[in-house]
Design an enzyme around this catalytic site. Sequence first.
Site, PDB file in Angstrom:
ATOM      1  N   HIS A   1     -26.146  16.621 -22.145  1.00 40.80           N
ATOM      2  CA  HIS A   1     -25.472  14.782 -22.019  1.00 40.80           C
ATOM      3  C   HIS A   1     -25.558  14.533 -20.655  1.00 40.80           C
ATOM      4  O   HIS A   1     -24.299  14.299 -19.985  1.00 40.80           O
ATOM      5  CB  HIS A   1     -24.165  15.210 -22.149  1.00 40.80           C
ATOM      6  CG  HIS A   1     -23.071  14.555 -23.619  1.00 40.80           C
ATOM      7  ND1 HIS A   1     -22.412  13.376 -22.964  1.00 40.80           N
ATOM      8  CD2 HIS A   1     -22.657  14.787 -24.738  1.00 40.80           C
ATOM      9  CE1 HIS A   1     -21.637  12.698 -23.955  1.00 40.80           C
ATOM     10  NE2 HIS A   1     -22.216  13.438 -25.762  1.00 40.80           N
TER      11      HIS A   1
ATOM     12  N   TYR B   1     -20.184  19.262 -24.308  1.00 40.48           N
ATOM     13  CA  TYR B   1     -20.773  19.171 -22.765  1.00 40.48           C
ATOM     14  C   TYR B   1     -21.137  19.683 -21.808  1.00 40.48           C
ATOM     15  O   TYR B   1     -19.966  19.438 -21.026  1.00 40.48           O
ATOM     16  CB  TYR B   1     -21.060  17.665 -22.944  1.00 40.48           C
ATOM     17  CG  TYR B   1     -21.026  17.411 -24.898  1.00 40.48           C
ATOM     18  CD1 TYR B   1     -22.705  17.217 -25.307  1.00 40.48           C
ATOM     19  CD2 TYR B   1     -20.181  15.698 -25.189  1.00 40.48           C
ATOM     20  CE1 TYR B   1     -22.428  17.006 -26.670  1.00 40.48           C
ATOM     21  CE2 TYR B   1     -20.377  16.126 -26.271  1.00 40.48           C
ATOM     22  CZ  TYR B   1     -21.432  15.885 -27.272  1.00 40.48           C
ATOM     23  OH  TYR B   1     -21.574  15.732 -28.370  1.00 40.48           O
TER      24      TYR B   1
HETATM   25 MG    MG Z   1     -25.490  12.646 -27.248  1.00 39.32          MG
END
Ligand code: MG
Length: 432
Positions: A238, A184
């Site tokens: 994210h 992320y």
């Molecule tokens: Mg997610």
Amino acid sequence: MMLRRDFAKAALLIAAERCLHAARGLPELKITDVKVIPTSAGHNYSWVFLKILTSEPGLYGIGSASNINEAPAVVTAIKEQYAPFWIGKSPDRIEDLWQSSNVRTYWRNSTIQNNVLSALDMALWDIKGKRAGMPVYDLLGGKVRDAVPLYAHADGRDRDQVVENISRYMEEGYRHVRAQMGGYGGGGFIPPGKGSRPANGFDGPAFDEDLYIEEIPKLFEYIRTRLGKEVKLLHDVHEHLTPTGAVEFAKRMEPYRMFFVEDILPPEQIDWFRRIKEVTTTPMAMGELFTSPREYVPLISGRLIDFIRCRVSQIGGITAAKKIAILCEEFGVRTAWQEGGDNDPVNQIAAYHLDLSISSFGIQEENHFPPAVHEMLPGTAELRGGYLYGNGDAGLGIDIKEDIALKNPLQPVRPGDSWTTVRGMDGSLVKP
Ligand code: MG
């Protein structure tokens, strides 16, 4: 005046009706006991399962109350607050028990309360299905698809490795693949110690929004050049971006025909979805952090997102998720229940029963488990060729071997920073 003959006829009818009722095999049922089963499943999982026992010998239901970050609090809440409230009540009244448990604490929709409600709800649907001799998806209206399509997670150190991993999933049969490059925020990190840093300040990998907004569209351009238009692509931001950065990123992703871009904004800034919708057709997915209808109802009814991504075991179980799915159907929004990483097979099978029976279904996030988990939870759904399959058994179709679960107790919460702590060059927090 009623004749004697009519009396006899009426009495016969009543007796016949009683016989019919008894033949249905539905005597009054009570909740007799509540078991909480926290377990690591022999791995690093932090799972909490609920088992609701009834007055019918051998009839019980199981549900997921898993919450990786607050498991001990969930366990205590069930044992101390909810179990005494449920015991003696009828498990038949799913909606009523859900509603009365939700106002039991007066304050509604806390994360922990939602985990408890979800577990209760799944266990009650499990019991109802077992009693009816039907899988839960049949009780929800029956199948509207043959199996549940999944999206896979492809990651890689660089663009070529990402392409290689997407290709591998496509060969397995997946039509939808989420692509990340280094986890992320990956693609947007300045390496540890590099760049202009404050003296004696944060020295780790630092997230830089502009770098991310430059690099990720280039990754998707590369993927499309190498793999063409066939694969349906997803990406999870994210929440790392500022609202203006999110609008810019959404526009830049438009040429790559995304299936969806996920969590482009943190939940605190969801009003910015209106701006995104005004400037781009890139589909938006949001909702894994939502716990209250106050969060998802305006986004769905305002047609400000394209996919709702609530976690079934965090939003209130099958009952709550089914209501969300119906709302989505009216407004042209689709579902993509959140199922990755720390999720458990009971929550996954609850999502599966919903997915099979809802018209607003969009896609299901993939999650696969090691053999030891399949052994501990017989009936764990099977993944084959990009689809999820249940066993068609009555109820949820999943069981728990308590002896194995208890032999692998929940691991204590590890101290220190976690993956949720991402920082920028000056050492300040970036939303995880
Ligand atoms: Mg997610």
